[in-house]
Design a protein around this motif. Structure first.
Motif, mmCIF file in Angstrom:
data_model
loop_
_atom_site.group_PDB
_atom_site.id
_atom_site.type_symbol
_atom_site.label_atom_id
_atom_site.label_comp_id
_atom_site.label_asym_id
_atom_site.label_seq_id
_atom_site.Cartn_x
_atom_site.Cartn_y
_atom_site.Cartn_z
ATOM 1 N N CYS A 272 8.500 -2.395 2.227
ATOM 2 C CA CYS A 272 7.679 -2.801 1.082
ATOM 3 C C CYS A 272 8.047 -4.265 0.842
ATOM 4 O O CYS A 272 9.109 -4.579 0.321
ATOM 5 N N TYR B 209 -3.124 -6.585 -0.508
ATOM 6 C CA TYR B 209 -1.946 -5.957 0.068
ATOM 7 C C TYR B 209 -1.138 -6.975 0.878
ATOM 8 O O TYR B 209 -1.703 -7.846 1.538
ATOM 9 N N ASN C 40 0.874 -1.176 0.000
ATOM 10 C CA ASN C 40 0.000 0.000 0.000
ATOM 11 C C ASN C 40 0.916 1.232 0.000
ATOM 12 O O ASN C 40 1.305 1.738 1.041
#
Length: 361
Positions: free
Chosen positions: A314, A340, A171
């Motif tokens: 990430c 996600y 996200n």
């Protein structure tokens, strides 16, 4: 799998043509020619050899799910970990055949790869798009061929969402906002909450989802802090070399930089080199606060060394999540369009050495 079905159909057609080759009313009494007999015998022998070879390898190629992966490139440590996640997941032992393509950060190369996957009649296409736009035509070709497309990491701007089955990634907007919230608290703890803060941003590849989202998330937080001043933004293309080049330019143009926001870790490594070369310091005890995104192992080493203040995760390990989606699609099940991955952040207040021991990337 599709090739196996085609082979069966061709064999059936061949046998049919052999039984009909005599022609006329007495078609059923016509015997196959010696050449035809020989061709059938050779075909059967080759099929038996292939069967034995498949048995020796443990699994028939026709039983494998073929996946074509159009990767962005190898521009960063994050991307390397992402590639390894797919290669270690989509193995023959796990029931897959992976066709991997490195686009070297060029969209035209990815489009060529996707068209090649279509020609090879793969079962699924996975794409980590270089940029968000310009994909409709090639995805329509995949749809017409009946090949499901799954997006990984970066998103696409499409007028028709049915052109892909699902997207897996971070996200990015939330990552940018988390960075802004962390920075606000960090400055407050330093007694600099009301001080004018001069910032620069080394952005990622312009138009990439990570760049767009992280910039947007940070912009949202800039609006909440009137004392934060964004002096400049330039793309470092998610690479260490370009990150260093951009930071060198910033240091020449702006003598009083308080914070450098790097939209991936590799850009931060380049920025840190430029800061040191300019005779300045960075990190918790330095002149300039440096933060970045991705949270690869080298970022932890940089924080332990005292050069990097924080990194915002990430998660690159998309392979297992994509495999899970494929297995559901194989069973005819519905899948969530947006998926996600779990993410966190890390800074120098944490026990980084122990965390690093368990990091997979």
């Amino acid at each position: 799998m599709k090739k196996k079905l085609m082979a069966i159909a061709m064999t059936a057609a061949m046998v049919g043509s052999l039984t009909a080759c005599g022609g006329g009313a007495k078609e059923t009494t016509a015997a196959p020619t010696e050449a035809a007999k020989t061709e059938v015998a050779e075909t059967e022998a080759k099929a038996e050899e292939s069967k034995e070879a498949d048995a020796g390898s443990g699994k028939a190629d026709g039983d494998l799910i073929t996946v074509g992966y159009a990767q962005v490139g190898a521009e960063s440590d994050w991307r390397t970990a992402n590639t390894e996640s797919f290669k270690s997941t989509f193995t023959e032992e796990n029931g897959y055949k992976l066709i991997f393509d490195d686009a070297q950060q060029k969209q035209e190369n990815q489009i060529k790869a996707i068209r090649s996957f279509i020609q090879q009649e793969v079962d699924y296409i996975v794409v980590a798009p270089v940029v968000e736009t310009g994909w409709e035509t090639v995805l329509e070709e995949a749809k017409e061929a009946g090949i499901p497309v799954i997006l990984s990491d970066r998103q696409m701007q499409l007028s028709d969402d049915s052109l892909y089955e699902a997207w897996v990634g971070g996200n990015f907007v939330k990552e940018g906002e988390t960075c802004g919230d962390w920075l606000a608290k960090y400055l407050e703890d330093q007694g600099r909450g009301d001080e004018e803060i001069n910032m620069v941003t080394i952005q990622g590849t312009i138009g990439a989802s990570a760049q767009v989202g992280r910039t947007e998330g940070m912009d949202n937080k800039l609006k909440e802090h009137s004392n934060w001043k964004m002096l400049d933004r330039q793309s470092g293309e998610f690479t260490q070399a370009k990150g260093q080049e951009v930071m060198e330019s910033f240091l020449k143009s702006y003598p009083d930089i308080d914070v450098v926001i790097c939209e991936n870790d590799n850009e931060a490594f380049g920025a840190i080199d430029a800061i040191h070369a300019a005779g300045k310091t960075c990190g918790p005890d330095g002149d300039i606060i440096v933060v970045s995104f991705d949270s690869v192992k080298a970022a932890f080493e940089s924080m332990i060394k005292g050069d990097l203040n924080a990194t915002f995760e990430c998660n690159p390990l998309h392979g297992p999540r994509v495999a899970e989606i494929i297995q559901k699609l194989e069973k005819g099940e519905q899948v969530d369009k947006i998926q996600y991955v779990d993410e966190a952040y890390f800074d120098t207040s944490m026990d980084l050495e122990n965390i690093l021991k368990d990091r997979a990337y």
